[in-house]
Structures are given as C-alpha cells and as structure tokens.
Design a protein around this motif. Structure first.
Motif, PDB file in Angstrom:
ATOM      1  N   SER A 195     -24.090  -6.617  20.288  1.00  0.00           N
ATOM      2  CA  SER A 195     -24.265  -5.162  20.292  1.00  0.00           C
ATOM      3  C   SER A 195     -23.501  -4.480  19.166  1.00  0.00           C
ATOM      4  N   VAL A 222     -25.709  -3.213  16.206  1.00  0.00           N
ATOM      5  CA  VAL A 222     -26.750  -2.188  16.355  1.00  0.00           C
ATOM      6  C   VAL A 222     -26.476  -0.980  15.472  1.00  0.00           C
ATOM      7  N   GLU A 223     -25.281  -0.423  15.565  1.00  0.00           N
ATOM      8  CA  GLU A 223     -24.969   0.780  14.790  1.00  0.00           C
ATOM      9  C   GLU A 223     -25.018   0.534  13.279  1.00  0.00           C
ATOM     10  N   GLY A 244     -17.352  -8.296  22.079  1.00  0.00           N
ATOM     11  CA  GLY A 244     -18.447  -7.365  22.338  1.00  0.00           C
ATOM     12  C   GLY A 244     -19.835  -7.914  22.135  1.00  0.00           C
TER      13      GLY A 244
END
Length: 583
Positions: A370, A373-374, A367
């Motif tokens: 990204s 980010v969370e 992935g």
C-alpha cells in the motif's frame, strides 16, 4: 566517408611551429607557474577534507563574502574529483556494455535505473555507509558529496559514449578488422577518437549537471540530521535559509566566475582539441579555436611530459597487444552459446530473486504494498510535467543548437554563453522564483515545469550542438552545391545527422527532469515555502523526515516511470538511430 584524421604538426594554425620549437620560452614559465599554483591550491584545499567532526558539530557556514574564494575552491575540487571518477566509469562501463552481448542486456537497463534514481536516494545510502567506513572524519562527507556529484554526471556520459561505440563509422570498423587490430588498439585508435566529440560535449553538460546539485551535495539532511560541507552550494543554502538576498547575490556572482573560468581554461580547449577527431574527407574552412590551447601549444612543457610518459605508453600498448588480442571472427558454437546464456541468466535471475525476496520482507514489515499507491498517483503528475518539458525543449532548442553547431564562428561566441547558462545551478535562482510566484500568485504545479526546465533542457541543446558539429563538412558542402535548403536540408541531412545525439540528449534530459523535480516541486526562501503535487515533493519530504519506507517507495516508483519511458520510447529511438542514422 573519410577516416579519422590523426593530426600532424601542421594540422592546426601555429601547431607545427610549436612542435618544432625546442627552446624554453616565456610561455613555459607561465605554464610552470600555473601548474605550481594549481598544485598548491589542491594541497591547501585538500587539508580541510581530513579534519574530524561530530554529527552534532559539523562546520558552520559563514556567509561573509570573504570566505567565498576558499569555499569555491572546495567545491571545484569536488567537481573535478567527480568528473575523473565519471570518466573512468564511462570508459569501462560503456565499453563492456557495447562489446558483450549478454552483459549489455543487464548493464543498459541497469543504467536506466541508475539514471532514474534520485540523487537524494544515493546520498541517503552513501552518507550512512561512508560514515560507518570513516567514523568521525570529514573525508566521509567529502566522499559522499563527490559520489553524489558523480551520480549527476556519469550516466549521461556513459550513454553518450556507449552510443558512440555502437555507431562507429562502418569504414573504420571494417578497416580495424581488416588490419586485425587488437581490442586495445582498436579502442585507442578507432573507438575512443570517434566518440571524442560527443564524449567531450556530454562531459561538459554533465559537469553542469553537477553544479545543479551542488547545494544538495554540500547541505545533506539524512534522517533528521544535518551535515554541512564548506562550499559555494552550502554558502548559497545558508543564505537562502537566512533570507539573505545579498548573500545570494554573492553566491551567484561566485558561481558565474567559477563557471566562466572553468569554461575558458578547461572546456573550451577540450572542445577545440576534440575537433581533430572529426570524421570527414575535407577539412573545414573554419575550426574551433582556443586561446588557452594555442598558448599551451607554444609551450615546451606538454611535449616534455609526453616524452616522459612515452615508455609507459609503449608498455601499455605492448600489454594490450597480448591481453587484447583479437584473432578475428570465429565460427559460433550455438550449443555453447545457449549453455552460456542459460548459465548467465540463471545466475542473474537467482540474484534478482534474492533481492526481491529481501525487499518483499522489508515492505511486509513496513505497511506492505500500500505504500506504493500514493507515489504512483503523484508520479503521473510529475510525468506530465516531464513530457511537456521535453516536447517544448525539443521545439525550442534543437533549431538553436543546429544553428550554433553548424557555424564554428558562432560556436566560438555562443558556446561560452551556453556553457555558463547550462552550468549555472538553476536552483540558486529558485528563491527568486519563489518570490516571483508568491507575488504573481502562480501555482508551483505550473511554475515547477519552468524550474525543472532550468536544470534539464540544456542536455537537448548541448547534444544538438554536438550532433551538428559532427556532421561531416563534405556532406554540408555537397548540400550547398546541390542547392538543398529549408525543410529538404533538414530532412535529408540535419535530422539524420543529429538524430543519434538528440536521442542521447532527450534521454538524459528526461532523467534530469525527474531528478530536478525533487528540488523544483518544493522551493523555499526565508519563511516562504511552495509545494507542488508530485513525486519529487513526495521524495523530498520522505528524505527530510527520514521515512525510509516512503523514501524507498518514492525512489522505486520514480525508477519505474523512467525505465518504462525509456523502454517504450527512447530505446526504440536508440535502435532507429543505430540502424538507420549511423554514419
């Protein structure tokens, strides 16, 4: 500033008489029986650590209270095994970091990162590696549990001893160099004694941190597979899963007995014994006392064991005179130093680049960037809780810690109570907190701060007590004679005196709060589960589901937050403590 008082037989009440006594007496019989019982308990409990198991059939935990004594003994054996490992790690790691200019620049940032890595992250790696090393043996799970508890103890102890090595009193440092002591003798005669008080107090606090993560270390879930070890923590976890309030009550009672017993038999004597290494010119009118230590001093066994170990001690001292020879300061060859720095950082950079390349390849297959980010956004919420916790704990517990540590009489009364409160695993109370939050409608986003504080605030209190105890008696008496009271006394004596210890406590409290967030942002009792928005809940979910990319991202982001906080705030305070507030 006075020298470390290496005590003689008359330094403590009754000690001189005990040293002169050479006949066997009833205390010797009690000590001998106690040693035999302890040895039998270790052998009996240790039998269960080498049995076989399969991942689908790990031992089931019976919540019958009759099993609690055996479970408690298993948990206690793990705790002391982890403490011994933590002490060995502390002495070696802190010494190397404090005495090597190059390695210090790597080891201390590495310690920041290790402290910031959640214990669940260590468990995930440790269980997989140890199961491959000891396939089908319960020893693999036992080693994983000990390693997990070690990771909750070692970092705080290492930071405390490292700082003690950096802040050795100047007079003692100059004396050791004038006498041309070898590195070996300097360590045992100067550095270790001067760091004895903070080391003992932080070891006691770290031991309490180990109790906090007992449930996580005995009920292990990795990649959807549950591994269970007999112990008080797993007993409590089973009771929580069943919604068994009576079982939780028995687990809480067993923990209270364990914590109190360890404090009376082990930590209280150590605290009283460490008082002999206090740096002062005049002896305090009141000193720490321990009934267990006084009893041991009346027995002949300790002196007999010391005599038996005397040849080994002499052998190590002779080896240290050769291997640790220090010929005093030498003229520094700047060109050789620069060449050594280039080689050292070249190798370090190459290893780091190799590791980052492997990490980048792994993330690219799962992935990409990204995935960070969370957890970065959720980490800001957990950071806010940590900041609030440390600020409130400082305002509340520093004055209380100074009050306790400034009075030996009060310390004798309060220290067992504080030790029980600090060592008691607060997550045993989380199910009751869940019930209270559900009844009151309080969001875990706010209540999580309270739960995190139950596991982290004690580091500040304990270090405030240790710092206050380490303030020399002659300086206190001088302030009394000059009539310095109130804020002036705090500004001139107390804050400078406790500041190095406070910084150590605040760093470990901050790191402990990040770790505690994993169990404080997701709490369960029976069928009720509350979840807060934060990085701790993110990591707990990733661990439960076995999502390794998310787990890696969560651990990396938590490490990033902790290291950044340490670099921007705590390291600067550390340097201030070292340069301005060292005795």
């Amino acid at each position: 500033m006075g020298l470390l008082r290496w005590p003689t037989g008359s330094d403590r009440p009754g000690e001189g008489t005990a040293r002169r006594r050479t006949r066997w007496s009833w205390p010797d019989l009690v000590v001998a029986l106690g040693m035999l019982v302890a040895l039998y308990a270790v052998i009996r409990v240790g039998e269960g650590t080498t049995t076989s198991f399969t991942p689908s059939r790990t031992p089931e935990i019976d919540t019958d209270p009759a099993n609690l004594p055996y479970y408690a003994a298993r948990s206690l054996l793990r705790m002391f095994a982890a403490l011994a490992l933590s002490l060995a790690f502390t002495l070696v790691y802190a010494y190397v970091a404090a005495h090597s200019r190059r390695l210090e620049r790597v080891l201390i940032p590495a310690l920041d990162i290790l402290q910031s890595v959640p214990i669940l992250g260590f468990l995930t790696v440790a269980v997989s590696a140890l199961l491959a090393l000891f396939p089908g043996s319960m020893l693999a799970l036992e080693c994983a549990a000990v390693f997990a508890i070690f990771t909750s103890q070692a970092w705080n102890m290492t930071f405390a001893f490292y700082h003690a090595l950096l802040t050795v009193p100047r007079e003692l440092d100059e004396l050791s160099r004038d006498l041309r002591l070898t590195r070996w003798l300097r360590f045992w005669r100067i550095e270790l004694p001067s760091g004895a008080i903070p080391l003992v107090w932080n070891a006691m606090m770290s031991f309490g941190g180990g109790w906090f993560f007992l449930v996580a270390s005995e009920l292990i879930t990795v990649s959807g597979t549950d591994y269970t070890l007999p112990g008080v923590g797993s007993f409590a976890g089973a009771a929580i899963a069943e919604g068994n309030l009576a079982g939780m009550g028995w687990a809480i009672a067993a923990m209270a007995v364990l914590v109190t017993g360890v404090n009376v038999v082990f930590w209280r004597p150590l605290v009283a014994w460490a008082e002999r290494y206090k740096v002062e010119q005049t002896e305090a009118s009141q000193v720490q006392r321990s009934l267990v230590l006084d009893f041991l001093r009346r027995a002949y066994w300790p002196r007999l064991l010391a005599r038996a170990c005397a040849p080994l001690r002499e052998l190590t001292m002779r080896a240290g005179r050769v291997l640790g020879r220090d010929d005093g300061p030498l003229q520094v060859d700047l060109r050789r130093r620069r060449a050594g720095d280039v080689a050292f950082w070249g190798v370090t950079g190459a290893l780091l680049a190799w590791g980052l390349a492997g990490l980048a390849g792994y993330l690219d297959d799962h992935g990409g960037l990204s995935v960070f980010v969370e957890p970065l956004l959720l980490g800001s919420l957990t950071l806010a809780r940590v900041v609030v916790l440390v600020a409130v704990a400082t305002l509340v517990w520093v004055p209380i810690g100074v009050w306790i540590g400034s009075s030996p009489r009060l310390t004798r009364i309060a220290q067992p109570v504080v030790q029980v409160l600090a060592s008691f695993p607060a997550n045993f109370l989380f199910p009751l907190a869940t019930w209270a939050f559900v009844r009151t409608g309080l969001s875990l986003n706010v209540g999580g701060i309270v739960l995190m504080a139950l596991g982290a605030q004690w580091y500040i209190l304990f270090n405030a007590i240790a710092g206050a105890m380490a303030i020399p008696t002659d300086l206190r008496e001088a302030m009394d004679d000059l009539g310095v009271r109130g804020w002036q006394r705090w500004r001139r004596l107390i804050i400078p005196g406790i500041f190095p210890a406070y910084v150590t406590g605040a760093i470990t409290a901050s790191g402990g709060a990040w770790n505690a967030s994993i169990v404080a942002e997701v709490v369960t009792f029976g069928s009720a589960t509350l979840t807060a928005s934060g990085l701790g809940a993110y990591i707990a979910h990733a661990t439960q589901s076995g999502d390794h990319p998310e787990l890696l991202a969560g651990i990396a982001v938590m490490s990033l937050y902790v290291v950044a906080l340490n670099r921007l705030v705590w390291r600067r305070l550390y340097r201030l403590a070292q340069t301005r507030y060292a005795w």
